[in-house]
Write an enzyme that holds these catalytic residues in place. Structure first.
Site, PDB file in Angstrom:
ATOM      1  N   CYS A 116       0.805  -1.225   0.000  1.00 59.62           N
ATOM      2  CA  CYS A 116       0.000   0.000   0.000  1.00 59.62           C
ATOM      3  C   CYS A 116       0.838   1.275   0.000  1.00 59.62           C
ATOM      4  O   CYS A 116       0.324   2.360  -0.291  1.00 59.62           O
ATOM      5  CB  CYS A 116      -0.937   0.001   1.200  1.00 59.62           C
ATOM      6  SG  CYS A 116      -2.057  -1.420   1.245  1.00 59.62           S
ATOM      7  N   HIS A 255      -3.266   7.153   2.369  1.00 58.60           N
ATOM      8  CA  HIS A 255      -3.670   5.869   1.813  1.00 58.60           C
ATOM      9  C   HIS A 255      -5.052   5.519   2.357  1.00 58.60           C
ATOM     10  O   HIS A 255      -5.313   5.681   3.556  1.00 58.60           O
ATOM     11  CB  HIS A 255      -2.651   4.789   2.187  1.00 58.60           C
ATOM     12  CG  HIS A 255      -3.144   3.400   1.959  1.00 58.60           C
ATOM     13  ND1 HIS A 255      -3.649   2.984   0.751  1.00 58.60           N
ATOM     14  CD2 HIS A 255      -3.224   2.326   2.801  1.00 58.60           C
ATOM     15  CE1 HIS A 255      -4.010   1.716   0.847  1.00 58.60           C
ATOM     16  NE2 HIS A 255      -3.765   1.299   2.069  1.00 58.60           N
ATOM     17  N   ASN A 285     -10.037  -0.325  -0.143  1.00 59.31           N
ATOM     18  CA  ASN A 285      -8.580  -0.253  -0.121  1.00 59.31           C
ATOM     19  C   ASN A 285      -8.046  -0.798  -1.441  1.00 59.31           C
ATOM     20  O   ASN A 285      -8.080  -2.001  -1.686  1.00 59.31           O
ATOM     21  CB  ASN A 285      -8.043  -1.069   1.059  1.00 59.31           C
ATOM     22  CG  ASN A 285      -6.532  -1.018   1.181  1.00 59.31           C
ATOM     23  OD1 ASN A 285      -5.829  -0.592   0.276  1.00 59.31           O
ATOM     24  ND2 ASN A 285      -6.017  -1.480   2.307  1.00 59.31           N
TER      25      ASN A 285
END
Length: 332
Positions: A116, A255, A285
């Site tokens: 990520c 993020h 996500n």
């Protein structure tokens, strides 16, 4: 000729066609919309078609980023892709395939693996390449088909992730007001099992049984605690290094992993709701694609202007983490 800076000249994203709502998971899992929304902030996410690979998503975002930069594919000197869900297990790289699909041949192309945090790592690499004079135009892409590495019987992980891609063209500039000011990246393998995708290993001379495909595994509570502490510390460090106050930041783009993490970090750093960019409710996500996808939403909503200062912040499997201070160097 003045000093050469790296500049984020364009931003684009691609959202795959299949929208999956929280209610859709109620058909196969012991969960519901209220449970998912309360714990994550996610309402929907998008999954790629079975026929689409990560490189297909990367191609769509990359093509649009090149067009928005006002250049041709032949002008790109290197393509770098961040992904945890590559087309192939080890080779060739998704960047190689994406480059070919874009019509970019005989140029540098490679993947990085930082989960990520991948997009922030991409910025760090692109900044170094541009400022050293190695390249003049670099296409960076965060692309994920996370649906290919999800266990859809595990409600603790499969409801969290989505597919998508975000791309930027990073170019050289002499205008400091359009520059990538700074990028910090770091990692600590001590926490490797907090967020991972295990794999089976073959043994010489033995017949290996067909094992279940490797899927994303996560220690949610442990990751949450480390994430908030690390991300707050990381942001404070990069702001202090560059002598920038939180109120001087146009947009804080973290993020998009969990709305509770985003809110906790934002409150700790005294950012206003107007500064904090949130897109997790729409996309879930999307790992390395989440920051550029959120940035692209700003762009397409006509909120992102030349010279605007963006603060990026991410943590991912590894564990890896990083932050960046980036002026928008494109037109809108």
């Amino acid at each position: 000729m003045g000093k050469i800076y790296a500049s984020l000249k364009s931003i684009a994203s691609y959202i795959p066609p299949t929208c999956i709502s929280n209610v859709d998971f109620e058909k196969t899992l012991d969960t519901n919309d209220e449970w998912i929304t309360k714990r994550t902030g996610i309402k929907t996410r998008y999954f790629a078609l079975p026929s689409q690979q990560t490189s297909d998503l990367a191609y769509e975002a990359g093509k649009k980023a090149i067009e928005r930069a006002g250049i041709e594919p032949k002008d790109i000197d290197a393509v770098i892709v961040a992904t945890l869900s590559p087309d192939y297990l080890t080779m060739p790289s998704t960047a190689c395939i994406t480059s070919f699909k874009l019509g970019i041949e005989n140029k540098a192309a490679f993947d990085i693996s930082a989960a990520c945090s991948g997009f922030v790592y991409l910025l760090s690499l692109a900044k170094s390449f541009i400022e050293s004079g190695t390249y003049k135009q670099i296409l960076i892409i965060g692309a994920e088909k996370t649906s290919s590495v999800l266990d859809f019987s595990d409600r603790s992980t499969c409801v969290l992730f989505g597919d998508g891609a975000g791309a930027c063209v990073i170019s050289s500039t002499n205008d400091e007001k359009a520059a990538i000011l700074g990028v910090n990246v770091s990692a600590n393998g001590r926490y490797q099992d907090f967020l991972c995708t295990p794999r089976a290993h073959a043994t010489f001379g033995a017949i290996q049984a067909q094992e279940k495909q490797s899927f994303i595994q996560m220690k949610g509570n442990e990751t949450f605690k480390v994430a908030v502490k690390t991300l707050v510390s990381e942001v404070k460090e990069i702001l202090n290094t560059h002598h920038i106050n939180p109120q001087d930041v146009s947009f804080f783009i973290p993020h998009q992993a969990n709305l509770r993490i985003i809110n906790a970090v934002g409150e700790n750093l005294n950012f206003t709701p107007e500064q904090i960019v949130v897109s997790i409710q729409k996309y879930g996500n999307t790992s390395a694609a989440s920051i550029p996808m959120a940035m692209n939403d700003l762009y397409e909503e006509k909120k992102l202007k030349y010279g605007d200062l963006m603060l990026l912040d991410a943590l991912g499997g590894g564990l890896t983490w990083g932050s960046a201070l980036v002026h928008f160097g494109g037109t809108n």
